[in-house]
Design a protein around this motif. Structure first.
Motif, PDB file in Angstrom:
ATOM      1  N   ILE A 259       0.853  -1.184   0.000  1.00  0.00           N
ATOM      2  CA  ILE A 259       0.000   0.000   0.000  1.00  0.00           C
ATOM      3  C   ILE A 259       0.892   1.239   0.000  1.00  0.00           C
ATOM      4  CG2 ILE A 259      -1.733   1.285   1.319  1.00  0.00           C
ATOM      5  CD1 ILE A 259      -2.510  -1.503   2.564  1.00  0.00           C
ATOM      6  N   ARG A 260       0.665   2.147  -0.926  1.00  0.00           N
ATOM      7  CA  ARG A 260       1.455   3.380  -1.030  1.00  0.00           C
ATOM      8  C   ARG A 260       0.834   4.445  -0.123  1.00  0.00           C
ATOM      9  NH1 ARG A 260       0.270   1.509  -5.756  1.00  0.00           N
ATOM     10  NH2 ARG A 260      -1.149   3.209  -6.285  1.00  0.00           N
ATOM     11  N   VAL A 261       1.629   4.892   0.850  1.00  0.00           N
ATOM     12  CA  VAL A 261       1.121   5.752   1.912  1.00  0.00           C
ATOM     13  C   VAL A 261       1.780   7.118   1.877  1.00  0.00           C
ATOM     14  CG1 VAL A 261       0.937   6.019   4.423  1.00  0.00           C
ATOM     15  CG2 VAL A 261       0.659   3.761   3.390  1.00  0.00           C
ATOM     16  N   GLY A 262       0.975   8.148   2.152  1.00  0.00           N
ATOM     17  CA  GLY A 262       1.479   9.507   2.312  1.00  0.00           C
ATOM     18  C   GLY A 262       1.150  10.020   3.705  1.00  0.00           C
ATOM     19  N   VAL A 263       1.964  10.950   4.181  1.00  0.00           N
ATOM     20  CA  VAL A 263       1.744  11.581   5.479  1.00  0.00           C
ATOM     21  C   VAL A 263       1.652  13.086   5.271  1.00  0.00           C
ATOM     22  CG1 VAL A 263       2.696  11.996   7.783  1.00  0.00           C
ATOM     23  CG2 VAL A 263       2.970   9.743   6.711  1.00  0.00           C
ATOM     24  N   LEU A 264       0.525  13.660   5.665  1.00  0.00           N
ATOM     25  CA  LEU A 264       0.342  15.108   5.547  1.00  0.00           C
ATOM     26  C   LEU A 264       0.565  15.730   6.917  1.00  0.00           C
ATOM     27  CD1 LEU A 264      -2.814  15.263   3.225  1.00  0.00           C
ATOM     28  CD2 LEU A 264      -0.387  15.131   2.608  1.00  0.00           C
ATOM     29  N   GLY A 265       1.592  16.561   7.006  1.00  0.00           N
ATOM     30  CA  GLY A 265       2.039  17.104   8.282  1.00  0.00           C
ATOM     31  C   GLY A 265       3.297  16.378   8.703  1.00  0.00           C
ATOM     32  N   PHE A 266       4.339  17.146   9.109  1.00  0.00           N
ATOM     33  CA  PHE A 266       5.602  16.470   9.427  1.00  0.00           C
ATOM     34  C   PHE A 266       6.208  16.987  10.729  1.00  0.00           C
ATOM     35  CE2 PHE A 266       9.822  14.590   8.269  1.00  0.00           C
ATOM     36  CZ  PHE A 266       9.354  13.310   8.037  1.00  0.00           C
ATOM     37  N   GLY A 267       5.326  17.264  11.682  1.00  0.00           N
ATOM     38  CA  GLY A 267       5.787  17.577  13.030  1.00  0.00           C
ATOM     39  C   GLY A 267       6.111  16.287  13.764  1.00  0.00           C
TER      40      GLY A 267
ATOM     41  N   PHE B 194      -2.297   9.597   5.846  1.00  0.00           N
ATOM     42  CA  PHE B 194      -2.517   9.859   7.264  1.00  0.00           C
ATOM     43  C   PHE B 194      -2.413  11.363   7.458  1.00  0.00           C
ATOM     44  CE2 PHE B 194      -0.274   9.822  11.651  1.00  0.00           C
ATOM     45  CZ  PHE B 194      -1.477  10.089  12.301  1.00  0.00           C
ATOM     46  N   LEU B 195      -3.477  11.966   7.970  1.00  0.00           N
ATOM     47  CA  LEU B 195      -3.511  13.413   8.179  1.00  0.00           C
ATOM     48  C   LEU B 195      -2.928  13.717   9.556  1.00  0.00           C
ATOM     49  CD1 LEU B 195      -7.115  14.119   6.813  1.00  0.00           C
ATOM     50  CD2 LEU B 195      -4.964  14.101   5.567  1.00  0.00           C
ATOM     51  N   ALA B 196      -1.615  13.833   9.630  1.00  0.00           N
ATOM     52  CA  ALA B 196      -0.925  14.131  10.891  1.00  0.00           C
ATOM     53  C   ALA B 196      -0.781  15.642  11.033  1.00  0.00           C
ATOM     54  CB  ALA B 196       0.437  13.444  10.902  1.00  0.00           C
ATOM     55  N   LEU B 197      -1.893  16.325  10.849  1.00  0.00           N
ATOM     56  CA  LEU B 197      -1.916  17.788  10.815  1.00  0.00           C
ATOM     57  C   LEU B 197      -2.422  18.356  12.139  1.00  0.00           C
ATOM     58  CD1 LEU B 197      -3.639  18.064   7.335  1.00  0.00           C
ATOM     59  CD2 LEU B 197      -1.276  18.749   7.820  1.00  0.00           C
ATOM     60  N   PRO B 198      -1.897  19.512  12.550  1.00  0.00           N
ATOM     61  CA  PRO B 198      -2.454  20.162  13.743  1.00  0.00           C
ATOM     62  C   PRO B 198      -3.838  20.714  13.421  1.00  0.00           C
ATOM     63  CG  PRO B 198      -0.845  21.586  12.675  1.00  0.00           C
ATOM     64  CD  PRO B 198      -0.815  20.289  11.936  1.00  0.00           C
ATOM     65  N   ASN B 199      -4.832  20.367  14.216  1.00  0.00           N
ATOM     66  CA  ASN B 199      -6.180  20.885  13.939  1.00  0.00           C
ATOM     67  C   ASN B 199      -6.386  22.218  14.663  1.00  0.00           C
ATOM     68  OD1 ASN B 199      -8.673  20.592  12.586  1.00  0.00           O
ATOM     69  ND2 ASN B 199      -9.635  20.251  14.556  1.00  0.00           N
TER      70      ASN B 199
ATOM     71  N   ARG C  51       4.721  20.425  19.373  1.00  0.00           N
ATOM     72  CA  ARG C  51       4.175  21.759  19.626  1.00  0.00           C
ATOM     73  C   ARG C  51       2.663  21.832  19.397  1.00  0.00           C
ATOM     74  NH1 ARG C  51       8.396  26.137  18.550  1.00  0.00           N
ATOM     75  NH2 ARG C  51      10.351  25.013  18.387  1.00  0.00           N
ATOM     76  N   ALA C  52       2.215  21.325  18.251  1.00  0.00           N
ATOM     77  CA  ALA C  52       0.791  21.446  17.911  1.00  0.00           C
ATOM     78  C   ALA C  52      -0.066  20.623  18.868  1.00  0.00           C
ATOM     79  CB  ALA C  52       0.553  21.002  16.470  1.00  0.00           C
ATOM     80  N   THR C  53       0.405  19.422  19.208  1.00  0.00           N
ATOM     81  CA  THR C  53      -0.345  18.563  20.130  1.00  0.00           C
ATOM     82  C   THR C  53      -0.479  19.229  21.493  1.00  0.00           C
ATOM     83  OG1 THR C  53       0.413  16.572  19.005  1.00  0.00           O
ATOM     84  CG2 THR C  53      -0.369  16.300  21.251  1.00  0.00           C
ATOM     85  N   ILE C  54       0.609  19.827  22.000  1.00  0.00           N
ATOM     86  CA  ILE C  54       0.569  20.493  23.305  1.00  0.00           C
ATOM     87  C   ILE C  54      -0.351  21.706  23.264  1.00  0.00           C
ATOM     88  CG2 ILE C  54       1.938  21.729  25.025  1.00  0.00           C
ATOM     89  CD1 ILE C  54       2.317  18.633  24.920  1.00  0.00           C
ATOM     90  N   ARG C  55      -0.325  22.442  22.155  1.00  0.00           N
ATOM     91  CA  ARG C  55      -1.232  23.596  22.042  1.00  0.00           C
ATOM     92  C   ARG C  55      -2.700  23.143  22.057  1.00  0.00           C
ATOM     93  NH1 ARG C  55       3.047  26.337  19.513  1.00  0.00           N
ATOM     94  NH2 ARG C  55       3.221  28.467  20.304  1.00  0.00           N
ATOM     95  N   GLU C  56      -2.978  22.020  21.383  1.00  0.00           N
ATOM     96  CA  GLU C  56      -4.345  21.500  21.413  1.00  0.00           C
ATOM     97  C   GLU C  56      -4.740  21.122  22.835  1.00  0.00           C
ATOM     98  OE1 GLU C  56      -6.180  19.120  18.299  1.00  0.00           O
ATOM     99  OE2 GLU C  56      -4.219  19.021  17.310  1.00  0.00           O
TER     100      GLU C  56
ATOM    101  N   VAL D 195      -3.882  29.014  19.899  1.00  0.00           N
ATOM    102  CA  VAL D 195      -3.261  29.294  18.598  1.00  0.00           C
ATOM    103  C   VAL D 195      -2.437  30.578  18.663  1.00  0.00           C
ATOM    104  CG1 VAL D 195      -3.707  29.935  16.194  1.00  0.00           C
ATOM    105  CG2 VAL D 195      -4.999  28.085  17.239  1.00  0.00           C
ATOM    106  N   ALA D 196      -2.963  31.573  19.375  1.00  0.00           N
ATOM    107  CA  ALA D 196      -2.318  32.891  19.416  1.00  0.00           C
ATOM    108  C   ALA D 196      -1.090  32.927  20.318  1.00  0.00           C
ATOM    109  CB  ALA D 196      -3.334  33.941  19.876  1.00  0.00           C
ATOM    110  N   MET D 197      -0.915  31.910  21.167  1.00  0.00           N
ATOM    111  CA  MET D 197       0.215  31.912  22.102  1.00  0.00           C
ATOM    112  C   MET D 197       1.541  31.736  21.376  1.00  0.00           C
ATOM    113  SD  MET D 197      -1.338  29.575  25.207  1.00  0.00           S
ATOM    114  CE  MET D 197       0.079  29.734  26.314  1.00  0.00           C
ATOM    115  N   SER D 198       2.513  32.550  21.754  1.00  0.00           N
ATOM    116  CA  SER D 198       3.866  32.375  21.220  1.00  0.00           C
ATOM    117  C   SER D 198       4.524  31.199  21.944  1.00  0.00           C
ATOM    118  CB  SER D 198       4.692  33.636  21.460  1.00  0.00           C
ATOM    119  OG  SER D 198       4.895  33.824  22.855  1.00  0.00           O
ATOM    120  N   ASP D 199       5.636  30.719  21.373  1.00  0.00           N
ATOM    121  CA  ASP D 199       6.358  29.638  22.043  1.00  0.00           C
ATOM    122  C   ASP D 199       6.794  30.073  23.441  1.00  0.00           C
ATOM    123  OD1 ASP D 199       6.007  28.117  19.817  1.00  0.00           O
ATOM    124  OD2 ASP D 199       8.115  28.049  19.216  1.00  0.00           O
TER     125      ASP D 199
END
Length: 334
Positions: free
Chosen positions: A11-19, A95-100, A192-197, A211-215
């Protein structure tokens, strides 16, 4: 269910998001025989090689230069990386490994994929109930587009939701489903994205504020809590998924947990407790506990690809539309 020999193999797989999750997904796919990782996209570019991408090369380029687009063999810089990749790559499933973040982001990406005319399987690890509700609104469009979409297929929602659906079979009535998770990571910047969620679930915060918070602001919050995020009564899609599967009303499902952003050791064991009444009138509780040694990445990405394999089998039989982790059994990827 259709077996693998009847599928396109591998199966040929793609990953969207690379955090953090996208990089972990690449490592998980590397030793697999039944899947080959051929495509990935980030904000600034994408990489595609029909012979397979090298995780070490991709991760090194991403961490050093900020994008997969800088990879010499197969890398392309692009401001519309997902759209460009999907139009070019021969991929069975993504696989949508994207920050929502914001909360509408995943639905907007999926709408673009539908418009592109691409057909295949999409899998997400969405957390929020409202985000999955947005996907449900796209069910007819996904079906018409020839896309088999698997929603909520990470750890929670996902692995633990599926365990609850299975454990529920012992009972005539489900009284409660309680999911408690422990996550340990050595450095919050890897996710980063997971912790922000997660921060968006803390009292006094929401998605917009997170979302608006700086690092620096995130680090200041973590300094105040000694790196610990304690989360209760989260808006987690396990509730709507179990309701859709006919297990119990969503108000009987609760999700909470503890995230330690400075220690890879889990602060507590991740588990789901399913309490119900048997046909004999007895009240009992099933508990399913994940091993402490399994990481968040293992418990999210592993199920995601198991559900991707199951989705491929459905898609090849002409079954399109939207399904959740509580409705379909994942298939183990060898």
């Amino acid at each position: 269910m259709m077996n693998l020999q009847q599928l396109t193999s591998p199966i040929r797989v793609g990953v969207l998001g690379f955090g953090g999750l996208g990089q972990a997904a690449a490592r998980i796919l590397a030793p697999k025989q039944e899947m080959i990782w051929v495509a990935a996209a980030d904000k600034k570019g994408y990489a595609y090689d029909p012979r397979g991408l090298n995780p070490d090369t991709c991760i090194t380029a991403y961490q050093a230069q900020g994008s997969l687009g800088y990879i010499e063999a197969g890398g392309t810089l692009s401001n519309q990386s997902i759209t460009d990749l999907i139009s070019q790559a021969d991929v069975n499933g993504y696989f949508l490994a994207l920050p929502n973040l914001p909360n509408t982001f995943m639905a907007s990406v999926v709408q673009e994929i539908i418009k592109s005319g691409w057909r295949g399987v999409l899998v997400d690890a969405l957390k929020r109930t409202s985000a999955v509700e947005q996907m449900l609104q796209l069910k007819d469009s996904l079906q018409a587009a020839g896309i088999t979409y698997m929603a909520g297929c990470g750890a929670t929602p996902g692995l633990l939701t599926a365990a609850a659906a299975l454990a529920a079979q012992s009972y005539a009535e489900i009284h409660s489903v309680k999911i408690t998770f422990g996550v340990g990571i050595a450095n919050w910047e890897a996710y980063r994205a997971t912790i922000r969620e997660d921060i968006a679930h803390i009292p006094g915060y929401n998605v917009e504020k997170a979302v608006a918070m700086s690092d620096a602001e995130v680090e200041a919050l973590l300094d105040r809590t000694n790196g610990i995020l304690a989360l209760e009564n989260m808006e987690h899609a396990d509730d709507i998924m179990l309701e859709l599967a006919g297990i119990c009303p969503r108000d009987r499902v609760t999700v909470g947990g503890v995230v330690d952003t400075r220690n890879p050791k889990k602060p507590l064991s991740t588990n789901v407790q399913i309490t119900g009444r048997t046909f004999e009138g007895k009240i009992s509780t099933h508990t399913f506990t994940l091993g402490d040694e399994t990481s968040m990445a293992a418990n999210v990405c592993g199920p995601a690809f198991g559900y991707l394999k199951a989705g491929i089998a459905l898609n090849q039989r002409g079954i399109y539309g939207l399904f959740t982790a509580a409705e379909i059994m994942p298939q183990f990827v060898k």
